[in-house]
Design a protein around this motif. Structure first.
Motif, short mmCIF file in Angstrom:
data_model
loop_
_atom_site.label_atom_id
_atom_site.label_comp_id
_atom_site.label_asym_id
_atom_site.label_seq_id
_atom_site.Cartn_x
_atom_site.Cartn_y
_atom_site.Cartn_z
N GLY A 160 0.81 -1.22 0.00
CA GLY A 160 0.00 0.00 0.00
C GLY A 160 0.84 1.26 0.00
O GLY A 160 0.56 2.21 -0.75
N LEU A 161 1.89 1.30 0.83
CA LEU A 161 2.73 2.50 0.88
C LEU A 161 3.53 2.65 -0.41
O LEU A 161 3.77 3.77 -0.87
CB LEU A 161 3.66 2.42 2.09
CG LEU A 161 4.50 3.67 2.38
CD1 LEU A 161 3.63 4.90 2.53
CD2 LEU A 161 5.37 3.47 3.61
N ASN A 162 3.92 1.54 -1.01
CA ASN A 162 4.65 1.61 -2.29
C ASN A 162 3.76 2.19 -3.39
O ASN A 162 4.22 2.97 -4.23
CB ASN A 162 5.14 0.22 -2.68
CG ASN A 162 6.01 0.25 -3.92
OD1 ASN A 162 7.04 0.91 -3.96
ND2 ASN A 162 5.59 -0.46 -4.96
N ARG A 163 2.49 1.80 -3.39
CA ARG A 163 1.56 2.38 -4.38
C ARG A 163 1.39 3.86 -4.14
O ARG A 163 1.30 4.65 -5.09
CB ARG A 163 0.20 1.68 -4.30
CG ARG A 163 0.17 0.29 -4.89
CD ARG A 163 -1.26 -0.15 -5.20
NE ARG A 163 -2.12 -0.02 -4.03
CZ ARG A 163 -2.31 -0.97 -3.12
NH1 ARG A 163 -1.67 -2.12 -3.25
NH2 ARG A 163 -3.10 -0.77 -2.09
N GLN A 164 1.32 4.25 -2.86
CA GLN A 164 1.11 5.65 -2.52
C GLN A 164 2.30 6.52 -2.93
O GLN A 164 2.13 7.64 -3.41
CB GLN A 164 0.85 5.77 -1.02
CG GLN A 164 0.25 7.08 -0.59
CD GLN A 164 -0.22 7.03 0.86
OE1 GLN A 164 -0.15 6.01 1.52
NE2 GLN A 164 -0.71 8.16 1.36
N LEU A 165 3.52 5.98 -2.74
CA LEU A 165 4.72 6.78 -3.00
C LEU A 165 5.24 6.63 -4.43
O LEU A 165 5.74 7.59 -5.01
CB LEU A 165 5.82 6.39 -2.02
CG LEU A 165 5.59 6.71 -0.55
CD1 LEU A 165 6.73 6.17 0.30
CD2 LEU A 165 5.42 8.21 -0.33
N PHE A 166 5.13 5.42 -4.99
CA PHE A 166 5.75 5.14 -6.30
C PHE A 166 4.78 4.56 -7.31
O PHE A 166 5.20 4.02 -8.33
CB PHE A 166 6.93 4.19 -6.12
CG PHE A 166 7.99 4.71 -5.18
CD1 PHE A 166 8.85 5.72 -5.58
CD2 PHE A 166 8.11 4.21 -3.89
CE1 PHE A 166 9.82 6.21 -4.73
CE2 PHE A 166 9.07 4.69 -3.02
CZ PHE A 166 9.93 5.71 -3.44
N GLY A 167 3.49 4.65 -7.05
CA GLY A 167 2.50 4.18 -8.00
C GLY A 167 2.51 2.68 -8.20
O GLY A 167 2.03 2.19 -9.23
N GLY A 168 3.05 1.92 -7.24
CA GLY A 168 3.08 0.47 -7.33
C GLY A 168 4.22 -0.09 -8.17
O GLY A 168 4.32 -1.30 -8.35
#
Length: 437
Positions: A160-168
């Protein structure tokens, strides 16, 4: 024969729709209320790591002094570990895998233009935490023991945090700024959400959202990052030394033990360690206070199910019993009113067990209809539970076993309620009833 009895049951129920509706409504309300609370209890006591929980254990030591008085309602300090004890167990390497950890909440400062800083909750842990809990990865992996020792500035992000910061996207090697420190991304976990968060501090919300990041524990301590959870101190150490203090507990500790022999050996190791610390003057309580809990035993020890949930379950089951009592009375009245029909069938050669089976199938049909109605009531009840502010409320969802269990419970309840009326009806003397026709 079953089809014939089913036809008779449906015809009988259609013949008196008001009485049928009363019985279906009564059984549906009782089943709906009961299954609402049974489902809540089911999800709160479910295994958070099926297939792995049998090998996970929580060691327990008690370094508190004999005169330590725990305030009512406050967490037990012995549920957590002091830094020296956690490091001693890590260095002993008596388990297949072991990890010390603590929760934390940090300010994330996104590099992407337009994104405002936000808080994220995560876990500070030693390197084996990922293998210990079987955390799956989408990209990369966890850090190494060597990176633990060198206090490396590395981080593992949740999906979830990776999607939030780097779009997944694959973010390995990217930099994430947490608080005022840059961390290099070495891994991104796949979706992983044990319910409850069994490894978290007992004073935190254990049915809360999953951890959004993982950092090396030594790095977090070195940077003096904020810790979520309970710091319980019983000594006179200076506040700035509390993380390393032998009289302050704040860490959680879990081990993997793969065989009964390994479990027994580790339990003895804990007793021996406690005895050694007692001889050194650190521990005051007997070494027998050392314990080793399996994952599910630890959850039971923590008593995660609130008393009000258990009370509501008993009240719902009591309501179901009242509903079943009413069904018994209604079915008895219904079956005795059909004594003439039953007597004619008996006179034409039907056996008592044939009558009993026919009336039992009629009770089961009521149960099926009541079960369907009960499902609707249960779903409404679970929706109302999800509106509550409790952290476990979001889990109040009915899975397939609970759906099937609702209908099965309704059928069983109605059949049990119909046993006495059916037995009483099939025992009627047919000759006497035929004279009144």
């Amino acid at each position: 024969m079953f089809a014939y009895y089913l036809h008779l049951a449906l015809r009988s129920l259609r013949g008196n729709p008001v009485l049928t509706s009363l019985m279906v409504g009564a059984i549906g309300l009782g089943i709906g209320a009961s299954m609402t609370m049974i489902t809540v209890l089911h999800v709160m006591t479910a295994d958070p790591l099926p297939g792995r929980s049998a090998q996970l254990y929580r060691p327990h030591l008690d370094p508190t002094p004999l005169d330590y008085k725990q305030h009512e309602g406050s967490p037990d300090p012995s549920d957590n570990f002091t830094w020296p004890d956690a490091m001693a167990l890590l260095d002993a390497h008596k388990a297949t895998r072991q990890a010390a950890m603590a929760g934390g909440s940090l300010l994330v400062r996104p590099a992407r233009a337009g994104m405002q800083p936000f808080d994220a909750t995560g876990r500070y842990a030693t390197a084996e935490v990922f293998g210990l809990f079987g955390v799956p990865f989408t990209y990369g992996q966890g850090w190494s023991d060597a990176q633990d020792k060198t206090r490396a500035r590395v981080v593992v992000l949740s999906d979830g945090l990776n999607r939030q910061l780097f779009g997944g996207q694959d973010s390995l090697g990217q930099t994430v700024r947490l608080e005022n420190t840059d961390f290099r991304v070495v891994g991104v976990t796949a979706r992983w959400k044990p319910d409850p968060l069994f490894y978290a501090d007992t004073s935190t919300r254990q049915y809360a959202d999953t951890d959004e990041f993982f950092l090396p524990l030594a790095t977090a301590v070195d940077l003096e990052l904020g810790v979520n959870g309970n710091f319980s101190g019983w000594g006179k150490d200076r506040a700035e030394d509390r993380m390393h203090s032998p009289t302050t507990s704040w860490l959680q500790f879990w081990v993997q033990l793969d065989s009964p022999a390994q479990v027994a050996a580790y339990r003895q190791f804990l007793v021996d360690y406690s005895a050694e610390q007692k001889s050194l003057g650190r521990f005051q309580k007997p070494a027998t206070h050392a314990a080793l809990y399996g994952l599910m035993a630890w959850l039971a020890h923590q008593n995660l199910v609130p008393d009000d949930v258990r009370l509501q379950l008993w009240l719902a089951l009591g309501f179901l019993l009242v509903c079943m009592t009413n069904i018994v009375a209604l079915l008895l009245a219904k079956f005795l009113r059909r004594s003439g029909e039953i007597s004619v069938r008996r006179a034409m050669g039907a056996r008592r067990r044939d009558i009993f089976l026919q009336l039992g199938i009629e009770a089961a049909v009521i149960g099926v209809a009541g079960g369907v109605f009960g499902l609707a009531i249960a779903q409404l009840g679970l929706w109302s539970v999800r509106q509550r502010p409790d952290d476990y409320a979001r889990l109040a969802q009915m899975d397939v076993p609970m759906l099937l269990g609702t209908v099965a419970l309704a059928i069983v309840a109605s059949v049990l309620a119909g046993l006495l009326p059916a037995w009483r009806a099939c025992r009627l003397p047919p000759g006497f009833q035929l004279k009144t026709l």
